[in-house]
Design a protein around this motif. Structure first.
Motif, PDB file in Angstrom:
ATOM      1  N   PHE A  91      -3.182   1.898  -9.717  1.00 10.57           N
ATOM      2  CA  PHE A  91      -4.119   2.768  -9.019  1.00 10.57           C
ATOM      3  C   PHE A  91      -5.483   2.099  -9.106  1.00 10.57           C
ATOM      4  CE2 PHE A  91      -7.388   6.020  -9.119  1.00 10.57           C
ATOM      5  CZ  PHE A  91      -7.083   6.776  -8.007  1.00 10.57           C
ATOM      6  N   ILE A  92      -6.136   1.928  -7.981  1.00 11.39           N
ATOM      7  CA  ILE A  92      -7.433   1.257  -7.948  1.00 11.39           C
ATOM      8  C   ILE A  92      -8.485   2.243  -7.459  1.00 11.39           C
ATOM      9  CG2 ILE A  92      -8.758  -0.645  -6.989  1.00 11.39           C
ATOM     10  CD1 ILE A  92      -6.032  -2.056  -6.518  1.00 11.39           C
ATOM     11  N   ARG A  93      -9.489   2.451  -8.262  1.00 11.59           N
ATOM     12  CA  ARG A  93     -10.583   3.336  -7.877  1.00 11.59           C
ATOM     13  C   ARG A  93     -11.373   2.693  -6.740  1.00 11.59           C
ATOM     14  NH1 ARG A  93     -14.424   6.993 -11.345  1.00 11.59           N
ATOM     15  NH2 ARG A  93     -16.216   7.029  -9.963  1.00 11.59           N
ATOM     16  N   GLY A  94     -11.687   3.461  -5.727  1.00  9.49           N
ATOM     17  CA  GLY A  94     -12.359   2.932  -4.541  1.00  9.49           C
ATOM     18  C   GLY A  94     -13.692   2.276  -4.817  1.00  9.49           C
ATOM     19  N   SER A  95     -14.410   2.736  -5.840  1.00  6.07           N
ATOM     20  CA  SER A  95     -15.744   2.189  -6.124  1.00  6.07           C
ATOM     21  C   SER A  95     -15.710   0.782  -6.715  1.00  6.07           C
ATOM     22  CB  SER A  95     -16.500   3.123  -7.069  1.00  6.07           C
ATOM     23  OG  SER A  95     -15.852   3.187  -8.319  1.00  6.07           O
TER      24      SER A  95
ATOM     25  N   LEU B 145       0.845  -1.189   0.000  1.00  7.97           N
ATOM     26  CA  LEU B 145       0.000   0.000   0.000  1.00  7.97           C
ATOM     27  C   LEU B 145       0.884   1.244   0.000  1.00  7.97           C
ATOM     28  CD1 LEU B 145      -2.911   1.110   0.213  1.00  7.97           C
ATOM     29  CD2 LEU B 145      -2.603   1.090   2.690  1.00  7.97           C
ATOM     30  N   VAL B 146       0.746   2.057  -1.051  1.00  9.15           N
ATOM     31  CA  VAL B 146       1.532   3.288  -1.186  1.00  9.15           C
ATOM     32  C   VAL B 146       0.754   4.480  -0.669  1.00  9.15           C
ATOM     33  CG1 VAL B 146       2.637   4.848  -2.825  1.00  9.15           C
ATOM     34  CG2 VAL B 146       2.798   2.389  -3.151  1.00  9.15           C
ATOM     35  N   SER B 147      -0.516   4.569  -1.054  1.00 10.60           N
ATOM     36  CA  SER B 147      -1.337   5.689  -0.593  1.00 10.60           C
ATOM     37  C   SER B 147      -2.812   5.341  -0.716  1.00 10.60           C
ATOM     38  CB  SER B 147      -1.025   6.959  -1.380  1.00 10.60           C
ATOM     39  OG  SER B 147      -1.442   6.825  -2.712  1.00 10.60           O
ATOM     40  N   VAL B 148      -3.598   6.115   0.004  1.00  8.37           N
ATOM     41  CA  VAL B 148      -5.047   5.999  -0.035  1.00  8.37           C
ATOM     42  C   VAL B 148      -5.597   7.412   0.133  1.00  8.37           C
ATOM     43  CG1 VAL B 148      -5.242   5.549   2.439  1.00  8.37           C
ATOM     44  CG2 VAL B 148      -7.029   4.736   0.917  1.00  8.37           C
TER      45      VAL B 148
ATOM     46  N   ILE C 100      -6.904   3.540  -4.043  1.00  7.87           N
ATOM     47  CA  ILE C 100      -5.715   2.885  -3.501  1.00  7.87           C
ATOM     48  C   ILE C 100      -4.612   2.843  -4.544  1.00  7.87           C
ATOM     49  CG2 ILE C 100      -4.849   0.667  -2.649  1.00  7.87           C
ATOM     50  CD1 ILE C 100      -7.684   0.127  -1.593  1.00  7.87           C
ATOM     51  N   LYS C 101      -3.377   3.136  -4.126  1.00  4.17           N
ATOM     52  CA  LYS C 101      -2.199   2.948  -4.967  1.00  4.17           C
ATOM     53  C   LYS C 101      -1.381   1.822  -4.378  1.00  4.17           C
ATOM     54  CE  LYS C 101      -1.377   7.603  -6.685  1.00  4.17           C
ATOM     55  NZ  LYS C 101      -0.413   8.718  -6.690  1.00  4.17           N
ATOM     56  N   LEU C 102      -0.979   0.863  -5.239  1.00  5.62           N
ATOM     57  CA  LEU C 102      -0.170  -0.276  -4.818  1.00  5.62           C
ATOM     58  C   LEU C 102       1.107  -0.348  -5.630  1.00  5.62           C
ATOM     59  CD1 LEU C 102      -2.849  -3.125  -4.603  1.00  5.62           C
ATOM     60  CD2 LEU C 102      -1.917  -1.783  -2.723  1.00  5.62           C
ATOM     61  N   ASP C 103       2.202  -0.758  -4.987  1.00  8.30           N
ATOM     62  CA  ASP C 103       3.476  -1.025  -5.652  1.00  8.30           C
ATOM     63  C   ASP C 103       3.800  -2.504  -5.522  1.00  8.30           C
ATOM     64  OD1 ASP C 103       4.299   1.338  -6.751  1.00  8.30           O
ATOM     65  OD2 ASP C 103       5.560   1.938  -5.063  1.00  8.30           O
ATOM     66  N   ASP C 104       4.722  -2.972  -6.372  1.00  7.25           N
ATOM     67  CA  ASP C 104       5.184  -4.365  -6.346  1.00  7.25           C
ATOM     68  C   ASP C 104       4.009  -5.337  -6.347  1.00  7.25           C
ATOM     69  OD1 ASP C 104       7.803  -3.450  -6.188  1.00  7.25           O
ATOM     70  OD2 ASP C 104       7.725  -3.350  -3.999  1.00  7.25           O
TER      71      ASP C 104
END
Length: 94
Positions: A61-65, A29-32, A38-42
């Motif tokens: 980058f994952i849209r919350g909805s 988890l990189v940021s929310v 949500i932003k994810l790395d690796d």
């Protein structure tokens, strides 16, 4: 805002995000943000045979909805603190 604050404490932790289209992505988890985007790395897709086009993706980058579930590491969750924050938020609404 409770979930937003909670997820901000998990930055840097490994999580698994399951999307509504049954795609599960494991990553750091990189940021929310306040919309629970949500932003994810690796990242790594848990079902590589079903989603082979995701093999080359390293971050996303994952849209919350579109999020169905977020699986968190048990050690990273302080349930007593979360329960206390829930009680305080509930009392503030009344």
């Amino acid at each position: 805002m409770l979930f937003y604050s909670f997820f901000k404490t998990l930055v840097g932790q490994p999580v698994v995000v399951e999307l509504k289209n049954d795609l599960s992505i494991q990553g750091i988890l990189v940021s929310v943000d306040q919309f629970l985007n949500i932003k994810l790395d690796d990242i790594r897709v848990t079902d590589e045979k079903r989603f082979p086009h995701m093999m080359s993706v390293k971050n996303c980058f994952i849209r919350g909805s579109v999020v169905r579930y977020v699986q968190l590491p048990a050690a990273a969750v302080d349930t007593a603190l979360l329960q206390d924050a829930t009680r305080r938020e509930n009392a503030a609404e009344k």
